[in-house]
Design an enzyme around this catalytic site. Sequence first.
Site, mmCIF file in Angstrom:
data_model
loop_
_atom_site.group_PDB
_atom_site.id
_atom_site.type_symbol
_atom_site.label_atom_id
_atom_site.label_comp_id
_atom_site.label_asym_id
_atom_site.label_seq_id
_atom_site.Cartn_x
_atom_site.Cartn_y
_atom_site.Cartn_z
ATOM 1 N N GLU A 102 -3.069 -4.847 -2.857
ATOM 2 C CA GLU A 102 -3.579 -5.836 -3.819
ATOM 3 C C GLU A 102 -3.668 -5.241 -5.210
ATOM 4 O O GLU A 102 -3.282 -5.860 -6.212
ATOM 5 C CB GLU A 102 -4.987 -6.298 -3.412
ATOM 6 N N GLU B 260 0.379 5.274 0.584
ATOM 7 C CA GLU B 260 -0.543 6.328 1.022
ATOM 8 C C GLU B 260 -0.062 7.694 0.546
ATOM 9 O O GLU B 260 1.116 7.882 0.218
ATOM 10 C CB GLU B 260 -0.672 6.302 2.553
ATOM 11 N N ASN C 60 0.844 -1.199 0.000
ATOM 12 C CA ASN C 60 0.000 0.000 0.000
ATOM 13 C C ASN C 60 0.879 1.248 0.000
ATOM 14 O O ASN C 60 1.946 1.284 0.623
ATOM 15 C CB ASN C 60 -1.011 -0.001 1.149
HETATM 16 N N1 THU Z 1 -5.315 -1.332 2.463
HETATM 17 C C1 THU Z 1 -4.778 -2.217 1.581
HETATM 18 O O1 THU Z 1 -3.626 -2.067 1.160
HETATM 19 N N2 THU Z 1 -5.548 -3.250 1.179
HETATM 20 C C2 THU Z 1 -6.842 -3.460 1.573
HETATM 21 O O2 THU Z 1 -7.485 -4.379 1.091
HETATM 22 C C3 THU Z 1 -7.439 -2.593 2.590
HETATM 23 C C4 THU Z 1 -6.656 -1.426 3.011
HETATM 24 C C5 THU Z 1 -4.487 -0.189 2.897
HETATM 25 C C6 THU Z 1 -4.988 1.151 2.460
HETATM 26 C C7 THU Z 1 -4.412 2.048 3.521
HETATM 27 O O3 THU Z 1 -3.089 2.402 3.157
HETATM 28 C C8 THU Z 1 -4.343 1.171 4.760
HETATM 29 O O4 THU Z 1 -4.448 -0.168 4.303
HETATM 30 C C9 THU Z 1 -5.430 1.448 5.779
HETATM 31 O O5 THU Z 1 -6.694 1.429 5.214
#
Ligand code: THU
Length: 123
Positions: free
Chosen positions: A55, A44, A42
């Site tokens: 994903e 941000e 992820n």
């Molecule tokens: N996040 C993911 O990477 N995958 C998911 O399926 C749900 C959430 C990340 C997004 C954000 O950076 C952090 O988790 C908190 O929501």
Amino acid sequence: MTPEKLIQHAITAQKRAMAPYSNYFVGAALLTDSNTVILGCNVESKAYPTTLCAERVAIFSAISQGYTNFTALALITKDGAFPCGSCRQIIHEYATNIPIYIANESGEYNTRNISELLPFPFG
Ligand code: THU
């Protein structure tokens, strides 16, 4: 490749996550039919909604690199959370019918498929 090995790759990706706002680090490892592993984490943003999930980073990256056939997906988070709705939709469309290993940081994992996670999908 064993689930455990693919989860190890996901852990490598998780270490690269850029999650300074949520402090929630997600790693994904997507296995292709040619045994290549594509990683996603992820990422941000200061503009929160532009964040991308691990994903979708993995799946979009794989497609960008020319891979379209996948055999397994491993995910890791501290608590073994299941993918969000947006990621479920993309998994359904681009990484259908593969085992999804959903792991936590205690070394446990669940195996699911997308039809369990996203019944009655749009499409
Ligand atoms: N996040 C993911 O990477 N995958 C998911 O399926 C749900 C959430 C990340 C997004 C954000 O950076 C952090 O988790 C908190 O929501």
